[in-house]
Design a protein around this motif. Structure first.
Motif, PDB file in Angstrom:
ATOM      1  N   LEU A   1      72.331  70.304   5.543  1.00  0.00           N
ATOM      2  CA  LEU A   1      73.394  70.177   4.555  1.00  0.00           C
ATOM      3  C   LEU A   1      74.051  68.799   4.631  1.00  0.00           C
ATOM      4  O   LEU A   1      73.909  68.082   5.621  1.00  0.00           O
ATOM      5  CB  LEU A   1      74.423  71.279   4.754  1.00  0.00           C
ATOM      6  N   ASN A   2      74.756  68.433   3.549  1.00  0.00           N
ATOM      7  CA  ASN A   2      75.377  67.107   3.460  1.00  0.00           C
ATOM      8  C   ASN A   2      74.347  66.017   3.745  1.00  0.00           C
ATOM      9  O   ASN A   2      74.632  65.000   4.385  1.00  0.00           O
ATOM     10  CB  ASN A   2      76.543  66.974   4.445  1.00  0.00           C
ATOM     11  N   ALA A   3      73.139  66.230   3.260  1.00  0.00           N
ATOM     12  CA  ALA A   3      72.029  65.322   3.554  1.00  0.00           C
ATOM     13  C   ALA A   3      71.374  64.861   2.256  1.00  0.00           C
ATOM     14  O   ALA A   3      71.329  65.594   1.272  1.00  0.00           O
ATOM     15  CB  ALA A   3      71.006  66.008   4.451  1.00  0.00           C
ATOM     16  N   ALA A   4      70.866  63.634   2.285  1.00  0.00           N
ATOM     17  CA  ALA A   4      70.192  63.090   1.110  1.00  0.00           C
ATOM     18  C   ALA A   4      68.979  62.284   1.548  1.00  0.00           C
ATOM     19  O   ALA A   4      68.974  61.671   2.623  1.00  0.00           O
ATOM     20  CB  ALA A   4      71.152  62.204   0.314  1.00  0.00           C
ATOM     21  N   VAL A   5      67.963  62.289   0.712  1.00  0.00           N
ATOM     22  CA  VAL A   5      66.716  61.598   1.022  1.00  0.00           C
ATOM     23  C   VAL A   5      66.857  60.105   0.746  1.00  0.00           C
ATOM     24  O   VAL A   5      67.355  59.703  -0.303  1.00  0.00           O
ATOM     25  CB  VAL A   5      65.563  62.186   0.183  1.00  0.00           C
ATOM     26  N   GLU A   6      66.413  59.311   1.693  1.00  0.00           N
ATOM     27  CA  GLU A   6      66.398  57.858   1.536  1.00  0.00           C
ATOM     28  C   GLU A   6      64.998  57.368   1.153  1.00  0.00           C
ATOM     29  O   GLU A   6      64.822  56.660   0.182  1.00  0.00           O
ATOM     30  CB  GLU A   6      66.845  57.175   2.832  1.00  0.00           C
ATOM     31  N   VAL A   7      63.983  57.769   1.948  1.00  0.00           N
ATOM     32  CA  VAL A   7      62.612  57.306   1.738  1.00  0.00           C
ATOM     33  C   VAL A   7      61.643  58.441   2.064  1.00  0.00           C
ATOM     34  O   VAL A   7      61.838  59.179   3.034  1.00  0.00           O
ATOM     35  CB  VAL A   7      62.278  56.096   2.638  1.00  0.00           C
ATOM     36  N   VAL A   8      60.604  58.556   1.237  1.00  0.00           N
ATOM     37  CA  VAL A   8      59.501  59.477   1.517  1.00  0.00           C
ATOM     38  C   VAL A   8      58.262  58.634   1.801  1.00  0.00           C
ATOM     39  O   VAL A   8      57.985  57.664   1.087  1.00  0.00           O
ATOM     40  CB  VAL A   8      59.237  60.415   0.325  1.00  0.00           C
ATOM     41  N   ASP A   9      57.525  58.994   2.858  1.00  0.00           N
ATOM     42  CA  ASP A   9      56.280  58.274   3.147  1.00  0.00           C
ATOM     43  C   ASP A   9      55.189  59.289   3.484  1.00  0.00           C
ATOM     44  O   ASP A   9      55.410  60.501   3.411  1.00  0.00           O
ATOM     45  CB  ASP A   9      56.477  57.253   4.277  1.00  0.00           C
ATOM     46  N   ALA A  10      54.029  58.797   3.863  1.00  0.00           N
ATOM     47  CA  ALA A  10      52.878  59.675   4.093  1.00  0.00           C
ATOM     48  C   ALA A  10      53.070  60.593   5.286  1.00  0.00           C
ATOM     49  O   ALA A  10      52.389  61.618   5.402  1.00  0.00           O
ATOM     50  CB  ALA A  10      51.624  58.834   4.291  1.00  0.00           C
ATOM     51  N   GLN A  11      54.020  60.251   6.176  1.00  0.00           N
ATOM     52  CA  GLN A  11      54.216  61.052   7.384  1.00  0.00           C
ATOM     53  C   GLN A  11      55.491  61.893   7.352  1.00  0.00           C
ATOM     54  O   GLN A  11      55.791  62.598   8.310  1.00  0.00           O
ATOM     55  CB  GLN A  11      54.263  60.143   8.619  1.00  0.00           C
ATOM     56  N   GLY A  12      56.270  61.818   6.259  1.00  0.00           N
ATOM     57  CA  GLY A  12      57.476  62.629   6.208  1.00  0.00           C
ATOM     58  C   GLY A  12      58.586  61.983   5.408  1.00  0.00           C
ATOM     59  O   GLY A  12      58.337  61.245   4.452  1.00  0.00           O
TER      60      GLY A  12
END
Length: 400
Positions: free
Chosen positions: A222-233
């Motif tokens: 919770l209270n979390a947001a995505v910064e970067v997605v890559d091939a490993q997660g």
């Protein structure tokens, strides 16, 4: 010469707009009205079920229904509306640019997932927004068993804890177990910007979602947001890291861009703000419906959501009003006083609520049976029988 109602889209709203318009023409004994649906394929894609396995089966062929009701289907991709000359430009399957005139236009072109420019999501992420992208996720999940055993392989991150994210997350434990084996230690993580699980819902519904998540072993960030997605997660904005072979984006949806050249008010989701009759103000012969319409459902200030529940009824009213205006009869102001939710919670069961305050009425297996009835029967197109289809297309008939 026949007058033409041109409907853009064959989704829930578009399909029902066509059937409803055909119903009005039939009731008025009119043979001077052509009802045409412009879409890539004459099929309904059952998007509310795309979190399930076997996604390729989740379509319904509309051609028999259209043939029975004398609805003309035009294969193509709508590109631009030219309101000055009452026509739409579209691309044929052969990529030829073609012009189609209309007397009334119903925009039911739906919506698309919005990625908000998250770095790496297009290259490395998955989603279940469209049939092809849901199939891509299914193919990826099916291939996991051939990869070496690792915590990352067994982990799925679901970005977004709304309705779609919850249904996918709660379905995934059983899907992964069936693919990777019952003894495999799988992990489902939901990344949610809000401060609580199911924060958009009533307290009673939130509690059930939390209990189901706990029982199914689903972790919430919770209270979390995505910064970067890559091939490993995925890397979150607070710098924390979740290693995962599978990252699925379910957060955010935007109305389609079709009609963007029209001078009209839109809401924050890109939907046209429409009149009670679902017309776009300033364009008396253009209607917006389904995910393209910002429409009041009642006199209490509630607004239609981007759900098939609302799209179905919006389509019925839009088709009725487009046909009524051409045939010189009274239109109907859109109203949808009844609002329900039925949220699938995977192996835990489901939960059914009534009203905008989401009062819980059923849980577990009882709600699951209702959910299956809704998604496997109620929202599907009517059979290709004129009487059955027209009875179902009546905007004032009981729906839920």
């Amino acid at each position: 010469m026949k007058q033409r109602i041109l409907i853009i889209g064959s989704g829930f709203a578009g399909m029902w707009a066509a059937v409803s318009a055909a119903r009005v023409a039939h009731l008025q004994g009119s043979t001077d009205l052509e009802i045409a649906v412009l879409a890539p394929q004459p099929e309904l894609r059952v998007r509310p079920r795309f979190y399930e396995a076997n996604v390729s089966t989740l379509t319904a062929d509309l051609q028999p229904l259209f043939d029975e009701l004398d609805i003309c289907f035009i294969a193509g991709h709508a590109e631009r509306v030219d309101a000055a000359v009452n026509g739409v430009w579209y691309k044929t399957p052969e990529s030829e640019s073609t012009f189609m005139p209309y007397d009334k236009l119903v925009i039911a072109s739906g919506s698309r997932l919005h990625h908000f420019g998250i770095k790496g999501i297009a290259e490395y992420g998955f989603d279940i927004d469209q049939l092809d992208t849901a199939q891509r996720l299914e193919d990826h999940l099916n291939a996991l068993a051939s990869q070496p055993e690792s915590a990352a392989r067994n982990t799925v991150v679901v970005c977004g804890g709304g309705f779609t994210g919850i249904e996918l997350a709660t379905e995934l434990p059983s899907r992964l177990k069936s693919l990777l084996g019952n003894d495999t230690n799988t992990k489902i993580v939901v990344v949610e910007r809000g401060s609580q699980i199911g924060g958009r819902y009533s307290e009673a519904l939130r509690n059930i979602i939390r209990d189901a998540s706990d029982e199914l072993g689903i972790e919430w960030r919770l209270n979390a947001a995505v910064e970067v997605v890559d091939a490993q997660g995925v890397t979150l904005q607070d710098g924390s890291r979740i290693d995962a072979a599978t990252v699925v984006w379910t957060a955010g949806v935007q109305a389609s861009a079709f009609g963007e050249n029209l001078t009209a008010n839109r809401d924050s989701l890109g939907r046209f703000v429409v009149t009670e009759e679902l017309q776009i103000p300033g364009y008396n012969n253009i209607y917006a419906t389904g995910d393209m319409a910002h429409a009041k459902t009642d006199s209490l200030g509630n607004t239609a959501l981007m759900t098939c529940q609302h799209a179905i009824q919006l389509g019925k009213f839009a088709g009725h009003n487009a046909a009524a205006s051409l045939l010189g009869i009274e239109g109907l102001p859109y109203r949808q006083e009844v609002y329900v939710t039925c949220l699938d919670l995977g192996a835990w069961g489901a939960v059914y609520t009534e009203g905008w305050d989401q009062e819980v009425k059923m849980v577990r297996e009882e709600a699951k049976k209702l959910k299956i009835a809704i998604t496997n029967e109620l929202i599907y197109p009517p059979k290709a029988d004129r009487d059955v289809a027209f009875a179902a297309a009546d905007p004032l008939a009981k729906f839920v």
